[in-house]
Design an enzyme around this catalytic site. Structure first.
Site, PDB file in Angstrom:
ATOM      1  N   ILE A 103      -8.276 -11.255  21.968  1.00 49.06           N
ATOM      2  CA  ILE A 103      -8.233 -12.592  22.550  1.00 49.06           C
ATOM      3  C   ILE A 103      -8.357 -13.631  21.440  1.00 49.06           C
ATOM      4  CG2 ILE A 103     -10.741 -12.535  23.022  1.00 49.06           C
ATOM      5  CD1 ILE A 103     -10.166 -14.195  25.581  1.00 49.06           C
ATOM      6  N   CYS A 104      -7.701 -14.770  21.653  1.00 47.26           N
ATOM      7  CA  CYS A 104      -7.806 -15.931  20.760  1.00 47.26           C
ATOM      8  C   CYS A 104      -7.415 -15.567  19.332  1.00 47.26           C
ATOM      9  CB  CYS A 104      -9.219 -16.500  20.852  1.00 47.26           C
ATOM     10  SG  CYS A 104      -9.476 -18.060  19.976  1.00 47.26           S
ATOM     11  N   GLY A 105      -8.256 -15.862  18.360  1.00 43.91           N
ATOM     12  CA  GLY A 105      -7.931 -15.635  16.960  1.00 43.91           C
ATOM     13  C   GLY A 105      -7.630 -14.199  16.613  1.00 43.91           C
ATOM     14  N   THR A 107      -5.716 -12.320  18.199  1.00 39.03           N
ATOM     15  CA  THR A 107      -4.278 -12.101  18.369  1.00 39.03           C
ATOM     16  C   THR A 107      -3.532 -12.451  17.087  1.00 39.03           C
ATOM     17  OG1 THR A 107      -3.858 -14.325  19.283  1.00 39.03           O
ATOM     18  CG2 THR A 107      -4.393 -12.557  20.850  1.00 39.03           C
ATOM     19  N   ALA A 154      -4.809 -12.321  25.169  1.00 35.45           N
ATOM     20  CA  ALA A 154      -5.095 -13.528  25.951  1.00 35.45           C
ATOM     21  C   ALA A 154      -5.467 -14.657  25.009  1.00 35.45           C
ATOM     22  CB  ALA A 154      -6.230 -13.272  26.943  1.00 35.45           C
TER      23      ALA A 154
END
Length: 202
Positions: A103-105, A107, A154
């Site tokens: 999720i977030c960074g 990714t 996500a």
């Protein structure tokens, strides 16, 4: 039936809010959640100031001993290569057939590792990942969370959708129960609680 634990990566500046729903409901669903740091003897500090002592060191975690590797976002994903070993571990997990959720960074870390080039995925925004120079732009999906095979992704504002995909992937909740869980925690739909209560009584 004994289940393999879920491994939750922890590192300095991790985003506290992004994995709470997933971790809590995995634990309620019978999974042991074990934290994994670069070192087992060095505490890390989250964005919110929480101090976490990892259960395990990253180099001791094997895909065959795990049900899932969860990678939360953190400022460090975009501040250098300190977290690159976690992305390399994600590659090993996927190659071994063990799921990964980012999720977030995180990714962006997977994008730099080349793990999003051939998989549908999402993140905060498409140009955030494009800045990594990765080759997966055509596979970017504008939605809350994406599962492609064994990989869940996500953006930072979607911790509930992120958890939904993880819970579905591991079979913790399914069908109308999963839908009700999401409606309760994402939409505050009080009617969804009755569905969950009925399922718990079965």
């Amino acid at each position: 039936m004994s289940r393999k634990p879920v491994h939750l990566a922890v590192y300095d500046t991790l985003a506290d809010w992004e994995t709470g729903f997933a971790a809590a409901h995995l634990a309620r669903g019978g999974y042991e959640v074990r934290t994994v740091g670069a070192s087992a003897d060095r505490p890390v500090t989250s964005i919110g100031g929480l101090r976490i002592v990892p259960d395990l060191a990253l180099d001791s975690v094997r895909p065959e001993d795990s049900s899932l590797l969860i990678l939360p976002g953190a400022d460090l994903w975009d501040a250098g290569d300190d977290l690159a070993p976690f992305a390399r571990t994600a590659r090993a997990f996927l190659a071994a057939g063990t799921p990964v959720a980012a999720i977030c960074g995180a990714t962006a870390g997977l994008a730099r590792e080349g793990l999003l080039d051939d998989r549908d995925h999402t993140s905060a925004v498409s140009f955030y990942l494009a800045a990594t120079g990765y080759g997966g732009g055509p596979r970017y999906v504008e939605t809350d969370a994406v599962t492609d095979g064994l990989l869940v992704t996500a953006g930072p504002t979607e911790p509930v959708a992120f958890a939904r995909e993880i819970l579905r992937l591991l079979g913790v909740y399914e069908g109308e129960v999963l839908d009700a869980w999401y409606r309760l925690f994402h939409d505050s739909d009080a009617q969804a609680y009755a569905v969950l209560e009925k399922a718990a009584a079965r």
